[in-house]
Design an enzyme around this catalytic site. Structure first.
Site, PDB file in Angstrom:
ATOM      1  N   CYS A 185     -18.186   4.898   4.905  1.00 29.21           N
ATOM      2  CA  CYS A 185     -17.423   3.571   5.243  1.00 29.21           C
ATOM      3  C   CYS A 185     -18.826   2.357   5.385  1.00 29.21           C
ATOM      4  O   CYS A 185     -19.376   2.525   6.611  1.00 29.21           O
ATOM      5  CB  CYS A 185     -16.713   3.809   6.344  1.00 29.21           C
ATOM      6  SG  CYS A 185     -15.927   2.117   6.710  1.00 29.21           S
TER       7      CYS A 185
ATOM      8  N   CYS B 192     -11.072   8.346  11.919  1.00 29.78           N
ATOM      9  CA  CYS B 192     -11.110   7.877  10.655  1.00 29.78           C
ATOM     10  C   CYS B 192     -12.432   8.589  10.076  1.00 29.78           C
ATOM     11  O   CYS B 192     -12.987   9.171  10.451  1.00 29.78           O
ATOM     12  CB  CYS B 192     -11.407   6.326  10.668  1.00 29.78           C
ATOM     13  SG  CYS B 192     -12.903   5.797  11.772  1.00 29.78           S
TER      14      CYS B 192
ATOM     15  N   ARG C 148       0.621  -1.250  -0.063  1.00 25.83           N
ATOM     16  CA  ARG C 148      -0.032   0.033  -0.301  1.00 25.83           C
ATOM     17  C   ARG C 148       0.926   1.346   0.094  1.00 25.83           C
ATOM     18  O   ARG C 148       2.154   1.191   0.133  1.00 25.83           O
ATOM     19  CB  ARG C 148      -0.947  -0.042   1.398  1.00 25.83           C
ATOM     20  CG  ARG C 148      -2.223  -1.358   1.269  1.00 25.83           C
ATOM     21  CD  ARG C 148      -2.993  -1.048   0.250  1.00 25.83           C
ATOM     22  NE  ARG C 148      -3.933  -1.968   0.545  1.00 25.83           N
ATOM     23  CZ  ARG C 148      -5.067  -1.801   1.178  1.00 25.83           C
ATOM     24  NH1 ARG C 148      -5.305  -0.677   1.783  1.00 25.83           N
ATOM     25  NH2 ARG C 148      -5.923  -2.879   1.256  1.00 25.83           N
TER      26      ARG C 148
ATOM     27  N   LYS D 282       1.663  -3.176   4.564  1.00 28.24           N
ATOM     28  CA  LYS D 282       1.930  -1.645   4.821  1.00 28.24           C
ATOM     29  C   LYS D 282       3.212  -1.524   5.286  1.00 28.24           C
ATOM     30  O   LYS D 282       3.782  -2.356   5.936  1.00 28.24           O
ATOM     31  CB  LYS D 282       1.098  -1.339   5.749  1.00 28.24           C
ATOM     32  CG  LYS D 282      -0.424  -1.393   5.197  1.00 28.24           C
ATOM     33  CD  LYS D 282      -1.700  -0.780   6.270  1.00 28.24           C
ATOM     34  CE  LYS D 282      -3.075  -0.660   5.649  1.00 28.24           C
ATOM     35  NZ  LYS D 282      -3.852  -0.148   6.567  1.00 28.24           N
TER      36      LYS D 282
ATOM     37  N   LYS E 213      -3.575  -7.063   2.399  1.00 28.56           N
ATOM     38  CA  LYS E 213      -2.952  -5.860   2.467  1.00 28.56           C
ATOM     39  C   LYS E 213      -1.517  -5.849   3.144  1.00 28.56           C
ATOM     40  O   LYS E 213      -1.269  -6.618   4.051  1.00 28.56           O
ATOM     41  CB  LYS E 213      -3.899  -4.752   2.847  1.00 28.56           C
ATOM     42  CG  LYS E 213      -4.291  -4.867   4.401  1.00 28.56           C
ATOM     43  CD  LYS E 213      -5.110  -3.683   5.101  1.00 28.56           C
ATOM     44  CE  LYS E 213      -6.350  -3.629   4.524  1.00 28.56           C
ATOM     45  NZ  LYS E 213      -7.005  -2.849   5.272  1.00 28.56           N
TER      46      LYS E 213
END
Ligand code: SRM
Ligand code: SF4
Length: 569
Positions: A439, A433, A148, A214, A212
């Protein structure tokens, strides 16, 4: 031997989807062209993530539309790939215009130093991607089971050492880009080269990663990137003003599910020191180890942190050394003391200046009395430097000459952006967030609740004489952890509408996770819970003791299972 113990678990649904997608093409082009719906199929949605976007629906409108028997209000979220969070003034102008023309008109700065667009209708997606492409921006691998957006300290010209760290972060970002041309074909109408070589993904393979991945680079004493929350981290070690190399960390991650003890936030382990020219070699070995050993049967157990927790750090370190041919040296000493961004004017080593602008929750929009989006557009129009997005959702207006400073100040003042000098220590260290309404995973408000949460907490802190104390607070709408809430001295993690799990006791510098203090409280109950702790902190703290350390020492019960940063030799 019973058959249950020998039969392999079935792969998660995303695995055959990736395998059969012809390197991330699937049916995306067909679904984008289908004008009978604002949505796309679930398979295309999963694959679109690899191209930095996915479909959401406006949750504020869900019930009304359902009652009216109408389709959900579908729209794409698109995330830009922006290693180290750097955007030129020209890129800013284009993103600002695209937000007005094809998206919800605000821009959102994320906790991984990039931009998000929300509210992009299906018919506008290609226009957005093409507009970004004209200024050399893309959204490749901004979501999906790949490497990412790579994080790095945002103001490289503060020192030659930082510049080197930034270059290493960008180099890894480029190195780890998927090779598939699917993005160019689908969104930029690039023609297939007839008779060309068949495509391949030499590093990822056809099924990419289990989940994912990171990566973040940090330079002590600042841990602004929360390096221990990254799957893979590089802690720069300077010697005599030069970059000696990096301590490598692996196995961090935030996401968990309420009530599922098999999921948990975890801080990365320090594996050891490597010379700076081995960054890509080590990162590739780490990524490929996770590619081969990560759990592809259960996406809730598929991050690198679980691979390392299950197999042991010593095994993991040996595997990375074997694959890379690099032997880790013992980790070099380092100390993190801060996480917050410098605000206001700061002078850099190269004689330029940057202005650190606090942006609550990273939301760039105009509201009555504060025309932030307009002000930044005006600054971008005259700015000869660039912009840096920070890991705390703030912005640096960078590369400013002494002569331009008053012009920038005047633009900010003209549009009502004057608050930085009066910000409380809590507000400076607040993250939230996105959560509702975009979301799909949000259980509670976050960004929209933060202003009220801060006002209420600030009143208590004011009364205790702690207005200027730097206390970190992080709010999320669910336990996935997008604002890294388990590293907040105060963490509020959404459970249900206006119900939050309260976490306390993290160290301010991001080296110790917090712990659950109360499983489900309203915001006001949180305040009732915390007010005595804040008062005691004001009266009883030891010299230099942070609020998180105080809670850990004096408020929370001792917990032997507490995760904190560890080193293997
Ligand atoms: Fe995140 C999923 C927003 C940083 C852990 N995150 C999501 C999605 C895409 C929801 C979804 O899958 O349906 C959210 C989109 C909301 C929206 O409407 O925009 C979302 N995450 C964000 C952002 C925008 C939060 C913000 O307000 O800034 C951040 C974008 C980062 C970027 O630019 O790439 C963001 N997400 C993070 C971080 C922090 C970090 O990376 O430093 C984490 C915790 C670190 C980690 O990954 O362990 C994080 N997001 C998650 C997870 C949990 C992953 C896990 O291992 O369990 C999910 C859910 C998932 O992947 O299934 C998720
Ligand atoms: Fe959505 Fe949860 Fe991430 Fe917040 S933490 S953006 S609610 S997934």
């Amino acid at each position: 031997m019973s058959s249950e113990t020998t039969e392999p678990k079935p792969l998660s649904a995303n695995e055959p989807l990736k395998a059969g997608s012809n390197f991330l093409r699937g049916d995306i082009a067909r679904d984008l062209a289908d004008t009978s719906t604002g949505g796309i199929s679930e398979g295309s949605n999963q694959l679109s993530k690899f191209h930095g976007m996915y479909i959401q629906d406006d949750r504020d409108l869900r019930n009304t539309l359902k009652k009216a028997g109408r389709e959900k209000a579908f729209a794409f979220m698109l995330r830009v790939r922006l290693p180290g969070g750097r955007a030129t003034a020209q890129q800013w102008l284009v993103l600002d215009r695209l937000a007005d023309e094809v998206a919800a008109p605000s821009l959102r700065l994320t906790t991984r130093q990039t931009f998000q667009f929300h509210g992009v209708l299906k018919g506008n997606v290609k226009r957005l991607v093409k507009g970004m492409h004209e200024v050399l921006l893309d959204s490749i691998a901004a979501c999906g089971d790949v490497n990412r957006n790579v994080m790095a300290p945002p103001n490289p010209e503060r020192s030659p050492l930082l510049q080197q760290v930034y270059s290493d972060a960008v180099a890894w970002s480029e190195f780890a880009l998927p090779k598939s041309r699917a993005y160019h074909e689908i969104f930029l109408d690039e023609e297939l080269v007839a008779g060309g070589e068949p495509e391949s993904e030499p590093m990822y393979g056809a099924t990419y990663l289990p989940r994912k991945f990171k990566v973040g680079f940090s330079l002590p004493p600042s841990n602004d990137v929360d390096v221990f929350s990254q799957d893979l981290g590089f802690i720069a070690i300077g010697e005599g003003g030069r970059l000696a190399g990096y301590n490598v960390t692996a196995g961090g991650g935030m996401g968990m599910s309420h009530g599922n003890a098999e999921t948990y936030p975890r801080l990365a382990d320090v594996l050891g020191f490597i010379p700076a020219d081995k960054v890509n070699t080590i990162a590739k070995a780490v990524l490929e180890t996770q590619r081969d050993y990560g759990d592809r049967t259960n996406r809730k157990h598929a991050r690198l942190k679980y691979t390392i927790a299950d197999r042991g750090v010593a095994w993991f370190k040996a595997e990375v050394e074997k694959r890379s041919g690099v032997t880790f040296e013992p980790a070099r000493p380092f100390e993190f003391t801060k996480i917050s961004d410098p605000l206001g004017w700061q002078e850099c080593a190269d004689g330029t200046w940057f202005y650190g602008l606090h942006i609550l929750s990273g939301r760039i929009k105009d509201v009555p009395g504060c025309a932030l989006k307009t002000a930044l557009r005006e600054i971008a129009g005259m700015h000869t430097g660039d912009f840096r997005l920070t890991p705390s959702q703030n912005l640096s207006i960078s590369g400013v000459t002494a002569g331009q400073k008053p012009v920038i100040e005047a633009i900010l003042a003209k549009h009502g952006i004057t608050e930085d000098a009066t910000l409380s220590g809590l507000r400076i260290n607040a993250l939230s967030c996105v959560a509702l309404p975009t979301c799909g995973l949000a259980l509670a408000e976050s960004e929209r609740a933060l202003p009220e949460i801060l006002e209420k907490f600030e009143a208590v802190l004011d009364e205790a004489g702690l207005r200027d104390d730097e206390i970190s607070i992080r709010v999320t709408g669910c336990p996935n952890g997008c604002a890294r809430p388990y590293l907040g001295e105060i963490g509020l993690v959404g459970k249900a509408p206006n119900k939050y799990a309260l976490y306390l006791g993290a160290s301010y510098n991001g080296t110790r996770l917090n712990r659950l203090a109360a499983p489900s409280l309203t915001v006001d109950e949180t305040l009732t819970f915390l007010t005595p702790a804040i008062k005691r902190y004001a009266a009883e703290r030891e010299p230099g003791e942070g609020f998180g350390d105080f809670c850990d020492r004096a408020i929370l019960p001792k917990d032997a299972t507490l995760h904190s940063v560890g080193t293997v030799d």
